[in-house]
Design a protein around this motif. Sequence first.
Motif, PDB file in Angstrom:
ATOM      1  N   ASN A 165       0.822  -1.205   0.000  1.00 24.28           N
ATOM      2  CA  ASN A 165       0.000   0.000   0.000  1.00 24.28           C
ATOM      3  C   ASN A 165       0.860   1.260   0.000  1.00 24.28           C
ATOM      4  O   ASN A 165       1.713   1.450   0.877  1.00 24.28           O
ATOM      5  CB  ASN A 165      -0.918   0.020   1.229  1.00 24.28           C
ATOM      6  CG  ASN A 165      -1.785   1.266   1.259  1.00 24.28           C
ATOM      7  OD1 ASN A 165      -2.448   1.583   0.280  1.00 24.28           O
ATOM      8  ND2 ASN A 165      -1.758   1.990   2.366  1.00 24.28           N
ATOM      9  N   LYS A 166       0.653   2.103  -0.970  1.00 28.04           N
ATOM     10  CA  LYS A 166       1.339   3.390  -1.046  1.00 28.04           C
ATOM     11  C   LYS A 166       0.331   4.549  -0.964  1.00 28.04           C
ATOM     12  O   LYS A 166       0.692   5.710  -1.109  1.00 28.04           O
ATOM     13  CB  LYS A 166       2.118   3.501  -2.369  1.00 28.04           C
ATOM     14  CG  LYS A 166       3.125   2.377  -2.601  1.00 28.04           C
ATOM     15  CD  LYS A 166       4.170   2.301  -1.518  1.00 28.04           C
ATOM     16  CE  LYS A 166       5.147   1.159  -1.745  1.00 28.04           C
ATOM     17  NZ  LYS A 166       6.113   1.008  -0.636  1.00 28.04           N
ATOM     18  N   MET A 167      -0.915   4.193  -0.745  1.00 26.36           N
ATOM     19  CA  MET A 167      -1.993   5.174  -0.744  1.00 26.36           C
ATOM     20  C   MET A 167      -2.093   5.874   0.616  1.00 26.36           C
ATOM     21  O   MET A 167      -2.044   5.230   1.662  1.00 26.36           O
ATOM     22  CB  MET A 167      -3.324   4.475  -1.067  1.00 26.36           C
ATOM     23  CG  MET A 167      -4.508   5.411  -1.251  1.00 26.36           C
ATOM     24  SD  MET A 167      -6.059   4.509  -1.509  1.00 26.36           S
ATOM     25  CE  MET A 167      -5.717   3.668  -3.043  1.00 26.36           C
ATOM     26  N   THR A 168      -2.243   7.189   0.592  1.00 25.49           N
ATOM     27  CA  THR A 168      -2.491   7.932   1.822  1.00 25.49           C
ATOM     28  C   THR A 168      -3.978   7.873   2.155  1.00 25.49           C
ATOM     29  O   THR A 168      -4.809   7.574   1.289  1.00 25.49           O
ATOM     30  CB  THR A 168      -2.064   9.401   1.671  1.00 25.49           C
ATOM     31  OG1 THR A 168      -2.885  10.016   0.648  1.00 25.49           O
ATOM     32  CG2 THR A 168      -0.594   9.509   1.277  1.00 25.49           C
ATOM     33  N   LYS A 169      -4.316   8.152   3.393  1.00 22.65           N
ATOM     34  CA  LYS A 169      -5.729   8.151   3.784  1.00 22.65           C
ATOM     35  C   LYS A 169      -6.498   9.225   3.020  1.00 22.65           C
ATOM     36  O   LYS A 169      -7.662   9.029   2.658  1.00 22.65           O
ATOM     37  CB  LYS A 169      -5.858   8.345   5.291  1.00 22.65           C
ATOM     38  CG  LYS A 169      -5.368   7.152   6.108  1.00 22.65           C
ATOM     39  CD  LYS A 169      -5.545   7.385   7.595  1.00 22.65           C
ATOM     40  CE  LYS A 169      -5.188   6.124   8.387  1.00 22.65           C
ATOM     41  NZ  LYS A 169      -3.778   5.750   8.266  1.00 22.65           N
ATOM     42  N   LYS A 170      -5.838  10.359   2.765  1.00 18.68           N
ATOM     43  CA  LYS A 170      -6.479  11.433   2.001  1.00 18.68           C
ATOM     44  C   LYS A 170      -6.821  10.953   0.595  1.00 18.68           C
ATOM     45  O   LYS A 170      -7.930  11.189   0.090  1.00 18.68           O
ATOM     46  CB  LYS A 170      -5.560  12.649   1.931  1.00 18.68           C
ATOM     47  CG  LYS A 170      -6.144  13.807   1.126  1.00 18.68           C
ATOM     48  CD  LYS A 170      -5.174  14.981   1.068  1.00 18.68           C
ATOM     49  CE  LYS A 170      -5.746  16.108   0.212  1.00 18.68           C
ATOM     50  NZ  LYS A 170      -4.793  17.252   0.101  1.00 18.68           N
ATOM     51  N   PHE A 262       2.605   5.648 -22.861  1.00 19.94           N
ATOM     52  CA  PHE A 262       2.520   6.429 -21.629  1.00 19.94           C
ATOM     53  C   PHE A 262       3.024   5.627 -20.437  1.00 19.94           C
ATOM     54  O   PHE A 262       2.947   4.398 -20.404  1.00 19.94           O
ATOM     55  CB  PHE A 262       1.078   6.848 -21.357  1.00 19.94           C
ATOM     56  CG  PHE A 262       0.561   7.912 -22.271  1.00 19.94           C
ATOM     57  CD1 PHE A 262       0.860   9.250 -22.059  1.00 19.94           C
ATOM     58  CD2 PHE A 262      -0.226   7.584 -23.370  1.00 19.94           C
ATOM     59  CE1 PHE A 262       0.380  10.227 -22.908  1.00 19.94           C
ATOM     60  CE2 PHE A 262      -0.720   8.546 -24.222  1.00 19.94           C
ATOM     61  CZ  PHE A 262      -0.416   9.883 -23.990  1.00 19.94           C
ATOM     62  N   MET A 263       3.505   6.356 -19.450  1.00 27.33           N
ATOM     63  CA  MET A 263       3.815   5.786 -18.150  1.00 27.33           C
ATOM     64  C   MET A 263       2.788   6.334 -17.160  1.00 27.33           C
ATOM     65  O   MET A 263       2.467   7.522 -17.182  1.00 27.33           O
ATOM     66  CB  MET A 263       5.224   6.168 -17.703  1.00 27.33           C
ATOM     67  CG  MET A 263       5.622   5.574 -16.353  1.00 27.33           C
ATOM     68  SD  MET A 263       7.329   5.992 -15.879  1.00 27.33           S
ATOM     69  CE  MET A 263       7.128   7.742 -15.489  1.00 27.33           C
ATOM     70  N   VAL A 264       2.241   5.449 -16.309  1.00 31.27           N
ATOM     71  CA  VAL A 264       1.226   5.859 -15.348  1.00 31.27           C
ATOM     72  C   VAL A 264       1.798   5.717 -13.940  1.00 31.27           C
ATOM     73  O   VAL A 264       2.564   4.798 -13.649  1.00 31.27           O
ATOM     74  CB  VAL A 264      -0.063   5.018 -15.504  1.00 31.27           C
ATOM     75  CG1 VAL A 264       0.204   3.543 -15.250  1.00 31.27           C
ATOM     76  CG2 VAL A 264      -1.160   5.520 -14.586  1.00 31.27           C
ATOM     77  N   ASP A 265       1.434   6.637 -13.070  1.00 27.89           N
ATOM     78  CA  ASP A 265       1.982   6.675 -11.714  1.00 27.89           C
ATOM     79  C   ASP A 265       1.232   5.722 -10.775  1.00 27.89           C
ATOM     80  O   ASP A 265       0.661   6.137  -9.765  1.00 27.89           O
ATOM     81  CB  ASP A 265       1.950   8.102 -11.161  1.00 27.89           C
ATOM     82  CG  ASP A 265       0.544   8.694 -11.132  1.00 27.89           C
ATOM     83  OD1 ASP A 265      -0.345   8.164 -11.815  1.00 27.89           O
ATOM     84  OD2 ASP A 265       0.339   9.688 -10.408  1.00 27.89           O
ATOM     85  N   GLY A 266       1.274   4.431 -11.099  1.00 28.89           N
ATOM     86  CA  GLY A 266       0.612   3.437 -10.263  1.00 28.89           C
ATOM     87  C   GLY A 266       1.214   3.340  -8.872  1.00 28.89           C
ATOM     88  O   GLY A 266       0.563   2.881  -7.935  1.00 28.89           O
ATOM     89  N   SER A 267       2.459   3.797  -8.725  1.00 35.24           N
ATOM     90  CA  SER A 267       3.160   3.672  -7.446  1.00 35.24           C
ATOM     91  C   SER A 267       2.555   4.543  -6.341  1.00 35.24           C
ATOM     92  O   SER A 267       2.857   4.329  -5.171  1.00 35.24           O
ATOM     93  CB  SER A 267       4.637   4.049  -7.620  1.00 35.24           C
ATOM     94  OG  SER A 267       4.768   5.368  -8.108  1.00 35.24           O
ATOM     95  N   LYS A 268       1.716   5.507  -6.697  1.00 42.75           N
ATOM     96  CA  LYS A 268       1.141   6.344  -5.640  1.00 42.75           C
ATOM     97  C   LYS A 268       0.026   5.624  -4.884  1.00 42.75           C
ATOM     98  O   LYS A 268      -0.416   6.094  -3.839  1.00 42.75           O
ATOM     99  CB  LYS A 268       0.630   7.666  -6.216  1.00 42.75           C
ATOM    100  CG  LYS A 268      -0.675   7.607  -6.991  1.00 42.75           C
ATOM    101  CD  LYS A 268      -1.075   9.012  -7.419  1.00 42.75           C
ATOM    102  CE  LYS A 268      -2.429   9.024  -8.129  1.00 42.75           C
ATOM    103  NZ  LYS A 268      -2.826  10.378  -8.535  1.00 42.75           N
TER     104      LYS A 268
END
Length: 473
Positions: A165-170, A262-268
């Motif tokens: 998980n790299k997701m913030t609560k926000k 394209f490259m997508v920022d899946g890491s966020k």
Amino acid sequence: MSFSAIINSFKGVDSFNTFSLPYKKLIIGFTIFNFLFERYVSFRQYKLLQKKDKKLPKVLEGKIDTKKFEESDAYGLAKSKFEMFSSTLGVVLSIATLLIQPFVWNYSVFYGDKILSFILRREYHMNLIASNIAFFILFTLISTLTSFPLSYYQHFVLEEKFGFNKMTKKLFFTDLIKTNLLVFVLASPIIYLLGWILKKCTDNFIFYIWLFVLFLQVTMFLLNDLVIQPMFNKFTPLDNQELKDKIDALAKECGFPLSKIFMVDGSKRSSHSNAYFTGLPFMKKKIVIFDTLIKDSSVDEVVAVLGHEIGHWKMNHITKMLIFSQIHFAVFFKLFESVYKNESLFSNLGFIIDRSSLKTTATLPGSNIAVINDYPFLIGLILFSQLIQPTDTLMSFCLNLFSRHNEYEADKYAADLGKGEKLKTALISLQVANLSTISVDSLFSMYHYSHPTLPERLEAIDKHIIASEKKEN
């Protein structure tokens, strides 16, 4: 007068279909049977993961170390435990939802009329389509609230524990709000059009519903690509020139109609990796690569993965799946057409239909119990979907079988391009990076997996490579 007595008084009113079954009991029975079958399948996988004497498949010996093997199975075991709990809670909520649907319908009609009457400053009664939309909105809000705790736990406890998980609560809450707003905005016109077709196109129901579903699929595909995905992720042109040049060369070699990369920022959100292409059949394609895949794999490995994806295009897998889905929808709605005007279906579940009423929707005096003079088609669609659960189980097996066949074909295509060895190392790297479960029960794989397991894919690729070398010699 009790609620059940009120329902019984309307059971014989102007029925369009006298065929009656204990629909509530049937749906609950099918739901429990499906749950027990899935629990049996999942329990087999759970017991396998609990074994202490598991061995790494021979095809993976020397390629994945013991520590990663143990970590992947530990992650699989944690997911299995979570799935057992969530599915048990899910079946309870599913049955509870079935029982409260009439009350949700009553409140959505009652308060929908009240709110619109207040806004318009006159007495107002929603038509059938508006009532279905109101029901959908309230029902979706309830479903979101009930599913929220599990979703939160999955992201911030389970995935967090294993470092994915790299997701913030926000970001989590922002995604939740965006998703629900999108659902409301997009679903409302879809429900309206579905209701209009059911009302106006009774003579050629299947043809018009087929056109509608096909139009909807194309529209949603374009909206997802152009509007929805950019709302959640950032897509930037690929800036790795070496990788871009090799992808361009591969596309030309295969005749793949590539337009952009394209490259997508899946890491966020997660450290899981992926790559895919988008574009309707017979149109230019756009390749999208997760930044995590670029980070965890070499240039040649990424190119090999895209060779596999291009294989899906070359073998017309997307078109075949589209055709299959159209046939499936046609059969589904043909069966639905013969059921959704069965008044006993609705009355057995607790809905009141009074065909003699001059008002489309109304509430009984001194109560919030809704009475309608036609059939609530959205609820009929939900109930029918629950009635055909046994066929859905069989369909799941068939779809996964077809999908696994496609994966083997795409792997073979990549191997025929000379990308077999790099595809193998890429698949192993993805397995390690994603901690994908290595120990998989055969029945669990058949029912849940749309892709063959890693050992199965590696063995098949090896066979293709050996067969190709024999042909050359």
